[in-house]
Design an enzyme around this catalytic site. Structure first.
Site, PDB file in Angstrom:
ATOM      1  N   LYS A  22       0.842  -1.207   0.000  1.00 47.66           N
ATOM      2  CA  LYS A  22       0.000   0.000   0.000  1.00 47.66           C
ATOM      3  C   LYS A  22       0.873   1.251   0.000  1.00 47.66           C
ATOM      4  O   LYS A  22       0.636   2.183  -0.774  1.00 47.66           O
ATOM      5  CB  LYS A  22      -0.891   0.015   1.252  1.00 47.66           C
ATOM      6  N   ASN A  23       1.881   1.263   0.862  1.00 44.00           N
ATOM      7  CA  ASN A  23       2.689   2.477   1.010  1.00 44.00           C
ATOM      8  C   ASN A  23       3.594   2.753  -0.184  1.00 44.00           C
ATOM      9  O   ASN A  23       4.173   3.840  -0.276  1.00 44.00           O
ATOM     10  CB  ASN A  23       3.530   2.410   2.291  1.00 44.00           C
ATOM     11  N   CYS A 116      -4.829   8.464   9.642  1.00 42.60           N
ATOM     12  CA  CYS A 116      -4.838   7.751  10.914  1.00 42.60           C
ATOM     13  C   CYS A 116      -4.660   8.721  12.075  1.00 42.60           C
ATOM     14  O   CYS A 116      -3.896   9.678  11.972  1.00 42.60           O
ATOM     15  CB  CYS A 116      -3.673   6.770  10.965  1.00 42.60           C
ATOM     16  N   ARG A 121       1.061  14.666  12.941  1.00 46.27           N
ATOM     17  CA  ARG A 121       1.509  14.410  11.573  1.00 46.27           C
ATOM     18  C   ARG A 121       1.422  15.606  10.630  1.00 46.27           C
ATOM     19  O   ARG A 121       0.661  15.607   9.668  1.00 46.27           O
ATOM     20  CB  ARG A 121       0.726  13.222  10.993  1.00 46.27           C
ATOM     21  N   PRO A 122       2.188  16.628  10.886  1.00 45.65           N
ATOM     22  CA  PRO A 122       2.160  17.799  10.004  1.00 45.65           C
ATOM     23  C   PRO A 122       2.844  17.534   8.658  1.00 45.65           C
ATOM     24  O   PRO A 122       3.466  16.482   8.471  1.00 45.65           O
ATOM     25  CB  PRO A 122       2.958  18.836  10.791  1.00 45.65           C
ATOM     26  N   VAL A 123       2.734  18.505   7.734  1.00 48.35           N
ATOM     27  CA  VAL A 123       3.396  18.372   6.428  1.00 48.35           C
ATOM     28  C   VAL A 123       4.343  19.548   6.182  1.00 48.35           C
ATOM     29  O   VAL A 123       4.638  19.898   5.056  1.00 48.35           O
ATOM     30  CB  VAL A 123       2.375  18.253   5.262  1.00 48.35           C
ATOM     31  N   ASP A 124       4.827  20.135   7.292  1.00 48.76           N
ATOM     32  CA  ASP A 124       5.685  21.312   7.163  1.00 48.76           C
ATOM     33  C   ASP A 124       6.935  21.051   6.313  1.00 48.76           C
ATOM     34  O   ASP A 124       7.384  21.928   5.570  1.00 48.76           O
ATOM     35  CB  ASP A 124       6.094  21.825   8.553  1.00 48.76           C
ATOM     36  N   GLN A 125       7.488  19.847   6.405  1.00 56.42           N
ATOM     37  CA  GLN A 125       8.717  19.548   5.651  1.00 56.42           C
ATOM     38  C   GLN A 125       8.462  19.552   4.141  1.00 56.42           C
ATOM     39  O   GLN A 125       9.289  20.020   3.369  1.00 56.42           O
ATOM     40  CB  GLN A 125       9.277  18.186   6.069  1.00 56.42           C
ATOM     41  N   ASP A 307       5.352   0.688  11.651  1.00 59.29           N
ATOM     42  CA  ASP A 307       4.143   0.014  11.166  1.00 59.29           C
ATOM     43  C   ASP A 307       4.059  -1.448  11.616  1.00 59.29           C
ATOM     44  O   ASP A 307       3.053  -2.111  11.371  1.00 59.29           O
ATOM     45  CB  ASP A 307       4.054   0.093   9.636  1.00 59.29           C
ATOM     46  N   ILE A 329       8.675   7.181  16.391  1.00 56.30           N
ATOM     47  CA  ILE A 329       8.255   7.891  15.176  1.00 56.30           C
ATOM     48  C   ILE A 329       6.982   8.713  15.409  1.00 56.30           C
ATOM     49  O   ILE A 329       6.906   9.866  15.024  1.00 56.30           O
ATOM     50  CB  ILE A 329       8.026   6.907  14.002  1.00 56.30           C
ATOM     51  N   ARG A 399      -8.447  -0.499   4.895  1.00 52.02           N
ATOM     52  CA  ARG A 399      -7.596   0.511   4.245  1.00 52.02           C
ATOM     53  C   ARG A 399      -6.238  -0.067   3.857  1.00 52.02           C
ATOM     54  O   ARG A 399      -5.592   0.451   2.955  1.00 52.02           O
ATOM     55  CB  ARG A 399      -7.359   1.701   5.188  1.00 52.02           C
TER      56      ARG A 399
HETATM   57  C1  UD1 Z   1       4.536   6.887   6.048  1.00 49.23           C
HETATM   58  C2  UD1 Z   1       3.688   5.644   5.948  1.00 49.23           C
HETATM   59  C3  UD1 Z   1       3.230   5.197   7.327  1.00 49.23           C
HETATM   60  C4  UD1 Z   1       4.436   5.026   8.249  1.00 49.23           C
HETATM   61  C5  UD1 Z   1       5.319   6.266   8.245  1.00 49.23           C
HETATM   62  C6  UD1 Z   1       6.610   6.088   9.024  1.00 49.23           C
HETATM   63  C7  UD1 Z   1       2.622   5.926   3.789  1.00 49.23           C
HETATM   64  C8  UD1 Z   1       1.384   6.163   3.023  1.00 49.23           C
HETATM   65  N1  UD1 Z   1       2.518   5.927   5.121  1.00 49.23           N
HETATM   66  O1  UD1 Z   1       3.724   7.902   6.609  1.00 49.23           O
HETATM   67  O2  UD1 Z   1       2.537   3.953   7.202  1.00 49.23           O
HETATM   68  O3  UD1 Z   1       3.999   4.776   9.558  1.00 49.23           O
HETATM   69  O4  UD1 Z   1       5.658   6.638   6.881  1.00 49.23           O
HETATM   70  O5  UD1 Z   1       7.353   5.037   8.505  1.00 49.23           O
HETATM   71  O6  UD1 Z   1       3.686   5.695   3.233  1.00 49.23           O
HETATM   72  N2  UD1 Z   1       6.657  14.804  10.147  1.00 49.23           N
HETATM   73  C9  UD1 Z   1       6.698  16.160  10.416  1.00 49.23           C
HETATM   74  N3  UD1 Z   1       6.604  17.041   9.375  1.00 49.23           N
HETATM   75  C10 UD1 Z   1       6.470  16.632   8.082  1.00 49.23           C
HETATM   76  C11 UD1 Z   1       6.422  15.254   7.812  1.00 49.23           C
HETATM   77  C12 UD1 Z   1       6.525  14.354   8.867  1.00 49.23           C
HETATM   78  O7  UD1 Z   1       6.807  16.571  11.573  1.00 49.23           O
HETATM   79  O8  UD1 Z   1       6.389  17.476   7.183  1.00 49.23           O
HETATM   80  C13 UD1 Z   1       6.763  13.827  11.269  1.00 49.23           C
HETATM   81  C14 UD1 Z   1       5.471  13.032  11.459  1.00 49.23           C
HETATM   82  O9  UD1 Z   1       4.566  13.718  12.272  1.00 49.23           O
HETATM   83  C15 UD1 Z   1       6.013  11.770  12.089  1.00 49.23           C
HETATM   84  C16 UD1 Z   1       7.383  11.581  11.438  1.00 49.23           C
HETATM   85  O10 UD1 Z   1       7.739  12.862  10.929  1.00 49.23           O
HETATM   86  O11 UD1 Z   1       6.182  11.929  13.465  1.00 49.23           O
HETATM   87  C17 UD1 Z   1       7.418  10.576  10.301  1.00 49.23           C
HETATM   88  O12 UD1 Z   1       6.369  10.859   9.379  1.00 49.23           O
HETATM   89  P1  UD1 Z   1       6.443  10.432   7.838  1.00 49.23           P
HETATM   90  O13 UD1 Z   1       7.655   9.579   7.632  1.00 49.23           O
HETATM   91  O14 UD1 Z   1       6.278  11.640   7.011  1.00 49.23           O
HETATM   92  O15 UD1 Z   1       5.162   9.531   7.716  1.00 49.23           O
HETATM   93  P2  UD1 Z   1       4.157   9.428   6.504  1.00 49.23           P
HETATM   94  O16 UD1 Z   1       4.876   9.650   5.232  1.00 49.23           O
HETATM   95  O17 UD1 Z   1       2.952  10.210   6.809  1.00 49.23           O
END
Ligand code: UD1
Length: 422
Positions: A22-23, A116, A121-125, A307, A329, A399
């Site tokens: 899936k990922n 989930c 889980r922000p997307v700032d990066q 995971d 994580i 899912r």
């Molecule tokens: C992906 C996987 C998810 C897995 C995770 C970690 C998919 C669809 N999902 O999620 O199953 O559990 O990787 O291996 O591939 N973070 C920030 N800012 C950002 C991005 C991330 O603070 O801009 C933090 C997140 O809150 C979290 C950590 O970084 O604590 C890792 O997140 P990330 O690796 O981005 O997870 P996903 O890509 O959402």
């Protein structure tokens, strides 16, 4: 809402064929937006998240369809660069359309994601990296509105991620593939699914160096073409079914998988007493006696995957001794603990640490699935417990696990899907 009624049988044994990850499938589907000619993707699992992303992409006017496990996509007719809240809220990975849209069409409007409930889980990066590539980013009314600089092309940049982010790395390498000039990225995620995406981008004509390492260099190209590609096997699904063997003195053979994708997990299984044998595309776990206790810390790849934390915790619950689990994580990824406790587990959580004292067996109980992977720990626990367990909110499991009931039945689990009319 559907529920699973599971009657514990005591032993999880048999063969199971593993689906595409899936990922990996989700970023690969998003990457299809980048191609000017048709793309075909094989080994795509039939899952709710895949359906959601296909719906999201077709809402942009793109012709995309799935037959069996193959998805074909033609972007010629795209007429919108918009991803609405209604779809995005159900799946965080929807944010992955932002990079491709911005890079190829110079603009995008994507709702901020939900997904989930395992932390903020922000997307700032993702957004910071796009800004470093010259994009103008405005976040308002729950939407990210992004525009490429004048000329409509992102510009190659140097960017170092503050933390290892899988989605962030994926979004940014897709964008960089079509940027003007060279992008140098540091502290990239090295997960097999990131590697799979990078390999597909290369098959589409992208120029990427350092695939599978923390430092990737992407030389932007003018355009990308379609390709034919196959999704990597799901390492988490593989590990989830193998874990069942460890909990039940079972013998599980997973086929169509790749042992090298889950070495840290297999190492823990061995430390817990399982005999692991592997071939090029299969893994077998055989277990005798109770599992031995272990210490687990979740970490970015090649560390132990978050995971698999819930599934390993379910094994630890039955271990002959005390295990320690540290979740590094996500901040809120122990929601399965109270549910496992309802089934007789003995777990103490203090911040990021869970101390798991092994008990001899699980007890059947009504429980609630809390997130995608946690659901599997409950299913496995129920499969080992004497009596009937009812698992609620199994939309989480739909899912992420393809054909889960049939696969579990093939391993000897007595499982029924029932509808709760409430
Ligand atoms: C992906 C996987 C998810 C897995 C995770 C970690 C998919 C669809 N999902 O999620 O199953 O559990 O990787 O291996 O591939 N973070 C920030 N800012 C950002 C991005 C991330 O603070 O801009 C933090 C997140 O809150 C979290 C950590 O970084 O604590 C890792 O997140 P990330 O690796 O981005 O997870 P996903 O890509 O959402």
């Amino acid at each position: 809402m559907d529920q699973f009624l599971i009657t514990g049988t005591g032993r999880i044994s048999g063969e199971v064929t593993i689906s595409g990850a899936k990922n990996a499938a989700l970023p690969l589907l998003a990457a299809m937006i980048l191609a000017e000619t048709p793309t075909t993707l094989h080994n795509v699992p039939s899952l709710q998240d895949v359906t959601t992303l296909i719906k999201l992409i077709s809402g942009m006017g793109i012709v995309i369809s799935k037959e069996g496990n193959t998805v074909t996509c033609n972007t010629k007719t795209i007429d919108s660069f918009y991803a609405p809240y209604d779809l995005v809220k159900t799946m965080r990975a929807s944010i992955l359309v932002l990079g491709p849209l911005l890079a190829r069409f110079g603009e995008a409007e994507v709702s901020l994601p939900g997904g989930c409930a395992i932390g903020s889980r922000p997307v700032d990066q993702h957004l910071q990296a796009f800004e470093a590539m010259g994009a103008e980013i405005i976040v308002e009314n729950g939407y990210v509105k992004a525009k490429a600089p004048k000329g409509g092309k992102l510009i190659g940049c140097e960017y170092s991620f503050d933390m290892v982010t899988v989605g962030g790395t994926e979004n940014v390498i897709m964008a960089a593939a079509l940027a003007k000039g060279t992008t140098r990225l540091e502290n990239c995620a090295r997960e097999p699914e990131v590697v799979d995406l990078a390999n597909m981008l290369v098959a589409m004509g992208a120029k990427i160096d350092g695939i599978g390492t923390a430092n990737m260099t992407i030389e932007g190209v003018e355009s990308l073409h379609g390709c034919e590609y196959s999704v990597v096997p799901d390492r988490i699904e593989t590990g989830s079914y193998l874990a069942g063997a460890l909990m039940t003195e079972g013998d599980v053979l997973t086929k169509h998988t790749r042992p090298e994708l889950l070495l840290p997990v297999l190492k823990k299984f061995e430390a817990m007493g399982a005999v692991i044998t592997t071939g090029e595309d299969w893994i077998r776990a055989q277990m005798k006696g109770r599992p031995l206790p272990v210490d687990i810390r979740t970490q970015p790849h090649p560390g132990f995957p978050t995971d698999m934390q819930a599934q390993l915790m379910a094994v630890c619950c039955l271990a002959d001794g005390t295990s320690t689990i540290i979740e590094n994580i996500f901040e809120n990824r122990y929601m399965h603990v109270p549910e496992l406790e309802r089934m007789g587990a003995n777990i103490k959580v203090d911040g990021h640490t869970a101390i798991v004292k092994g008990v001899e067996k699980f007890e059947a109980a009504p429980v609630m699935a809390t997130d995608l992977r946690a659901s599997m720990s409950l299913v496995m626990a129920a499969a080992t417990a004497e009596g009937k367990s009812l698992i609620d909110r199994i939309y989480h499991i739909d899912r992420g696990y393809e054909d889960v009931e049939n696969k579990l039945r093939g391993l000897g689990v007595k499982i029924e899907r029932v509808s709760n009319k409430d």
